[in-house]
Design a protein around this motif. Structure first.
Motif, short mmCIF file in Angstrom:
data_model
loop_
_atom_site.label_atom_id
_atom_site.label_comp_id
_atom_site.label_asym_id
_atom_site.label_seq_id
_atom_site.Cartn_x
_atom_site.Cartn_y
_atom_site.Cartn_z
N ILE A 75 50.98 40.25 37.31
CA ILE A 75 50.29 39.34 37.66
C ILE A 75 49.81 38.46 36.51
O ILE A 75 49.55 37.09 36.59
N ASP A 76 49.61 39.11 35.23
CA ASP A 76 49.15 38.23 34.31
C ASP A 76 50.26 37.19 33.64
O ASP A 76 50.06 36.22 33.43
N TRP A 77 51.70 37.71 34.10
CA TRP A 77 52.81 36.67 33.79
C TRP A 77 52.79 35.58 34.62
O TRP A 77 53.11 34.38 34.35
N LEU A 78 52.47 35.83 35.93
CA LEU A 78 52.43 34.78 37.00
C LEU A 78 51.21 33.88 36.88
O LEU A 78 51.31 32.73 37.34
N THR A 79 50.37 34.14 36.12
CA THR A 79 49.08 33.45 36.37
C THR A 79 49.04 32.24 35.34
O THR A 79 49.42 32.58 34.26
N PRO A 80 48.74 31.19 35.76
CA PRO A 80 48.82 30.08 34.89
C PRO A 80 48.01 30.11 33.80
O PRO A 80 46.82 30.88 33.84
N ALA A 81 48.47 29.65 32.48
CA ALA A 81 47.70 29.90 31.32
C ALA A 81 46.33 29.04 31.54
O ALA A 81 45.43 29.71 30.80
#
Length: 684
Positions: free
Chosen positions: A11-17
């Motif tokens: 989820i953290d990887w998919l979340t836009p920065a």
């Protein structure tokens, strides 16, 4: 790594920065991603069961399945288009809206359990996008649009819904749809609760961070206070350093200056002299020293006190500053001594003499102090050195030598150092060394000059006179060494030597039958102050009447020292007679004579010599003799050179005569022969 941690990482990887910065936005993105990950899984039983139940599932079931499984498509899309999160959220809600209405229309109509998803859809929309007014309007618009399309399709079909499966199978389809919707809703609610709890933990963490921030703020404030304290401490340290520097400067100033007059001291003078010598070495010029010593300064301290003396020193320091040039250096080097250092381009004695004379004249002017006029004088020794090889120490010594010379000869004047003066000082120093050696080697001996009765010419005594039996120069009279011996403070020692010798010789003569009734010995005023004198005299066991002490008249002023008077009285008690030597040359008065009550007066030779040619001097001698007679004092005349003088002195009433007319001073052995011959002549 656990499954949950892997899920969180995905989820953290998919979340836009840019959506991670705000905690609420990040929460909505997490809900969006988790629903799109697991939504197709919870919804998959619906198209699968419909595909089994519906005898003719094409195309409605595949379309429904595509709509449900199409949720997974949003996962790569949000990774590819991170800035399109809002659009993708709206499209996701639209896709869900389509799937619900599509399934409801084809399987159950208005009573289809598919419509239960319509209850979930606004909640999901708010989960994804928040509850802003724009989001609410957009979601409501989609719901109204979807229902409108649903009603329109129902009307267009003749107010009937498609009948794709038997009614009894519809119940199963509805149960599966309700079950999937419930599972999905339960899953999303649980996850939302965990997110909320996580948010609570986050809030707690934020609180902890805030507390930490407060602590850091307090620590910062304490650090600022500490920094302020350090600044204060630094300022204090700097202030103390300034105080220490001021103290150091003060100590250095005090170490180099005289506390009373403020003039530089001897240490400062040494430093300056070294600088002057270096300057002269460079430019070939010279330096002159004027060594000033005050005359009669001790009397100021003794009569008016040290405060008056201090005021006089301050006054003299001001006078010197006013007289000397601006480029001259002035120092106080002793109690009443000052040194002036001047640069000179040439050896100009006249200018230096003029400066010295001006100083002497200024200093001798009386100074009023508490109703008294204080008068001091000044003597100045001058030394000059020119050229490259100036020795400051030698120059100071030379100026001191010149000062010593002028104070010996004529106080109140100036004197230049010269080679002649130096030779005299060297000779004096050599003589002083010889005197000390001579005392150790017993070179000081007694000579005796007989004294005769003025009428019978019988020997009535002898005067013991000191002589120095110098190993190289022979017999030396007192004029060659007495002044130096007095400066060395050994005159009392020489007096004691002569006294001991005279007593020993007197005892020997009496033992041999010589007629020497008594011996007179000179005693210095300094020895009269000797505390050991009386004890030493008692130890000698002198026979009363055989020894007399000759004391110079200058000792007996009206203000005679009480200690001397006391010693003299005790000397008399020991049977030692007192004679006043060189009477008439000092300032003795009738009062002092009565107080002293001497046995004899000795008229000085300068009054005896002119009695043949000067009526005035003869009258003066007669007056002295008459005064002595009236006081019961015997009178001795010394320096009798001729028998004519002896005759006149006898006629004037003199008691005893002494001089070359009768006998010269002689050694003890010569005196023995002289006495024998004299007695033989008298007998014959």
């Amino acid at each position: 790594m656990t499954l949950v941690s892997r899920l969180e990482a995905a989820i953290d990887w998919l979340t836009p920065a840019h959506l991670k910065e705000d905690v609420h936005t990040r929460k909505r993105v997490r809900m969006f991603l988790i629903s799109h990950m697991f939504g197709p899984i919870t919804g998959a039983p619906i198209p699968l069961s419909l595909f089994v139940i519906d005898p003719a599932p094409y195309p409605q079931v595949p379309i429904l399945a595509a709509s449900i499984f199409g949720f997974w498509l949003f996962l790569p899309l949000i990774k590819l288009f991170p800035r399109g999160y809002g659009v993708l959220s709206q499209l996701s809600i639209l896709n869900l809206n389509f799937a619900i209405l599509w399934g409801s229309y084809h399987y159950g109509g208005a009573s289809s359990p598919f419509l239960m998803w319509y209850v979930v859809m606004p909640m999901l929309a708010f989960f994804y996008m928040g509850a802003t007014l724009v989001t609410r309007v957009a979601v409501l618009s989609q719901l109204m649009l979807g229902l409108s399309v649903f009603v329109a399709a129902y009307i267009l079909q003749g107010e009937r819904f498609p009948d794709n499966i038997p009614l009894e199978n519809m119940v199963y389809a509805g149960m599966i749809s309700a079950f999937s919707a419930t599972i999905y809703a339960f899953f999303m609610a649980s996850y939302y609760a965990s997110v909320v709890d996580s948010q609570s933990e986050l809030i707690k963490e934020i609180s902890r961070h805030e507390k930490t921030l407060e602590e850091l703020t307090e620590a910062k404030e304490e650090m600022e206070q500490a920094n302020a304290a350090l600044v204060i401490a630094k300022n204090l340290a700097e202030a103390r350093n300034r105080e220490l520097e001021a103290t150091r400067a003060s100590l250095e100033y005090n170490a180099l200056h005289d506390a009373l007059t403020g003039l530089p001291n001897r240490r400062y003078l040494d430093n300056v002299m070294a600088q002057y010598a270096e300057s002269c070495r460079r430019d070939g010029t010279g330096v002159a020293l004027l060594h000033v010593d005050l005359d009669r300064f001790k009397q100021i301290n003794d009569t008016l006190g040290h405060t008056a003396g201090d005021e006089m020193l301050i006054h003299v320091a001001r006078l010197i500053k006013a007289v000397v040039g601006e480029g001259d250096f002035i120092a106080r080097v002793g109690g009443d001594e000052f040194v002036i250092v001047s640069h000179v381009d040439e050896d100009n004695n006249e200018a230096l003499s003029a400066k010295a004379d001006e100083l002497i004249e200024k200093i001798r002017q009386p100074v009023p102090y508490q109703g008294h006029l204080c008068r001091v004088g000044a003597s100045i020794g001058i030394a000059v050195a020119m050229g490259e090889n100036i020795d400051p120490k030698s120059l100071l010594v030379n100026s001191d030598i010149a000062l010593y010379r002028v104070k010996q000869r004529a106080k109140g004047h100036s004197e230049f150092f010269s080679e002649e003066i130096q030779r005299e000082i060297v000779d004096t120093k050599r003589t002083a060394d010889d005197i000390l050696r001579g005392i150790e080697q017993k070179e000081f001996i007694s000579f005796y000059q007989p004294q005769f009765d003025a009428r019978t010419h019988e020997i009535v005594g002898v005067e013991a006179l000191v002589r120095w039996n110098h190993p190289a120069k022979g017999i030396l009279p007192p004029s060659h060494f007495l002044g130096i011996a007095e400066d060395l403070n050994v005159l009392s020692t020489i007096d004691a030597i002569i006294l001991d010798r005279a007593i020993a010789d007197l005892e020997r003569w009496n033992g041999r039958g010589f007629t020497v009734p008594k011996v007179a010995v000179n005693v210095s005023a300094r020895r009269l102050n000797d505390r050991q004198l009386l004890d030493n005299l008692r130890a000698l066991q002198i026979k009363p009447g055989t020894v007399s002490f000759e004391l110079v008249e200058s000792v007996f002023l009206d203000e005679t020292d009480e200690s001397i008077s006391s010693n003299i009285e005790q000397i008399k008690e020991l049977g030692i007679e007192i004679e006043i030597d060189d009477f008439g040359t000092g300032y003795a008065s009738i009062v002092s004579l009565l107080k002293l009550n001497p046995k004899r007066l000795k008229i000085d030779r300068q009054f005896v010599a002119p009695v043949l040619v000067s009526i005035e001097k003869r009258r003066l001698v007669s007056s002295i003799i008459d005064m002595g007679k009236s006081l019961g004092i015997e009178v001795i005349a010394e320096g009798v050179e001729t028998m004519e003088q002896a005759h006149i002195l006898k006629e004037l009433g003199c008691d005893v005569l002494q001089g070359y007319a009768f006998a010269k001073p002689m050694s003890a052995a010569d005196l023995e022969r002289f006495v024998e011959q004299h007695q033989w002549r008298k007998a014959s």
